[in-house]
Design an enzyme around this catalytic site. Structure first.
Site, short mmCIF file in Angstrom:
data_model
loop_
_atom_site.label_atom_id
_atom_site.label_comp_id
_atom_site.label_asym_id
_atom_site.label_seq_id
_atom_site.Cartn_x
_atom_site.Cartn_y
_atom_site.Cartn_z
N SER A 125 41.42 38.02 41.23
CA SER A 125 42.12 37.69 42.49
C SER A 125 43.54 38.22 42.58
O SER A 125 44.16 38.09 43.64
CB SER A 125 42.11 36.18 42.71
OG SER A 125 40.83 35.76 43.14
N LYS A 128 44.16 40.39 45.52
CA LYS A 128 44.53 39.86 46.83
C LYS A 128 45.98 40.21 47.19
O LYS A 128 46.34 40.17 48.37
CB LYS A 128 44.33 38.35 46.88
CG LYS A 128 42.87 37.90 46.87
CD LYS A 128 42.77 36.39 47.03
CE LYS A 128 41.34 35.90 47.21
NZ LYS A 128 40.64 35.73 45.91
N SER A 180 43.97 31.17 46.83
CA SER A 180 43.10 32.28 46.44
C SER A 180 41.76 32.21 47.18
O SER A 180 40.69 32.41 46.60
CB SER A 180 42.86 32.27 44.92
OG SER A 180 42.47 33.55 44.47
#
Length: 351
Positions: A125, A128, A180
């Site tokens: 993540s 991101k 997240s």
């Protein structure tokens, strides 16, 4: 992109066509990045969602990335699979066990120390951060997005979107970072023209930055064969985020309210899950974890006008969690005199 044994050749006409204005067009996610790069000796790596999903780190470690022509981005001092430290610095802290990491001065760009800085690890993540950087100025923050069944059922971590719910783009960016939310990533990509278009834009943005180790295959960071980033590239992206007032505000938002949906879900509050939220001078952080990536983390902090950025990849949470390893590197970095320079440099762009 592996590193061959032959001598490098300088890049000529670096990236003229690579960083063309790649818009939010249509393409399959498998074509997440151009298949070749002008002046390169081999095709640029691509993600392949059709291949089996990786479930563990690559045996023997990740390949080493480079720019077209085999050039090491940031300088030859960063051409290492081991550890490089600026001359004159104090000893590195005990407890930093990550396979790849980097600590750099975000202002000067000096890389103070790094281990396997261009190793192409699965990012989880932390990818991101690139999604945020790519989309934040493309989408109207006041636009209201309706949740879908696909958002509601997306794999992995979710903020709690439900089909029929109405969520502003600004809230979705907060959910993307603070919790997240893979559901938020899915919704933002849909608004931006779809997953394939968003992935193309993410790869174009990475190339503009000089983040050649990064190959995006999803907007969420869920594992895809061929997807990658590096300690160096995560630092490049996060430096951009903390320098932009809009994204800097997203990174440091502590709480946000998710609206309810009548008959489906009551409204609720979300909190920022950055484990270093209390670090002195902290400017935000982004965690990541998948079976293939293991634990990843990127963060930044400021003291007395000096900003440092730290990235940690490919680690377990024992003996120390990824964020605690990053905190040790921040403490160490602030103790390194700025006058020492660096073993390499964070570039400002691909050019």
């Amino acid at each position: 992109m592996g590193r061959g044994p032959g001598a490098r050749r300088p890049v000529r006409a670096l990236l003229g066509a690579l960083v063309l204005a790649v818009g939010l067009g249509t393409a399959s996610p498998a074509a997440a990045a151009p298949s070749t790069a002008p002046g390169s000796e081999a095709p640029r790596p691509t993600a392949d969602p059709a291949a089996p999903t990786p479930t563990a780190p690559l045996p023997g470690g990740p390949p080493q990335g480079s720019a077209p022509g085999g050039v090491t981005v940031g300088g030859e001092g960063l051409d290492t699979r081991g550890t490089a430290v600026v001359d004159g610095a104090p000893p590195l802290p005990d407890g930093v066990a990550a396979a790849g990491w980097l600590v750099a001065d975000a202002g000067t760009g000096d890389v103070l120390a790094a281990r396997d800085p261009h190793g192409r690890y699965y990012p989880a993540s932390t990818l991101k951060t690139l999604t945020l950087l790519t989309l934040v100025h493309r989408l109207d923050p006041g636009l209201v997005v309706e949740g879908t069944v696909e958002d509601e059922s997306v794999e992995g971590s979710r903020v709690g979107m439900v089909a029929g719910g109405r969520y502003s783009v600004a809230l979705l960016f907060q959910a993307l970072v603070m919790q997240s939310g893979n559901d938020a990533a899915n919704a933002l990509a849909r608004v931006a023209g779809g997953t394939a278009a968003t992935v193309r834009a993410m790869n174009a943005r990475a190339l503009e930055l000089g983040a050649f180790d990064t190959v995006a295959g999803t907007p969420s960071g869920l594992d895809v064969a061929g997807q990658s980033s590096s300690p160096y590239d995560l630092a490049l992206v996060f430096r951009e985020l903390v320098a932009d007032p809009v994204t800097a505000a997203v990174l440091t938002t502590t709480r946000a309210q998710v609206p309810g949906v009548e008959g489906r879900s009551a409204g609720f509050e979300i909190q920022n899950k950055n484990p270093l939220a209390g670090y002195p001078g902290g400017l935000g952080g982004k965690t990541g974890f998948t079976d293939a990536a293991r634990h990843t983390f990127v963060t930044a902090a400021e003291r007395e006008g000096r900003r440092l950025v730290v990235s940690v990849m490919g680690t377990e949470n024992r003996p120390l969690p990824a964020a605690d390893q990053a905190a040790l590197l921040l403490d160490w970095g602030f103790a390194v005199p700025a006058a020492l320079g660096g073993v390499g440099r964070l570039v400002r762009s691909a050019a």
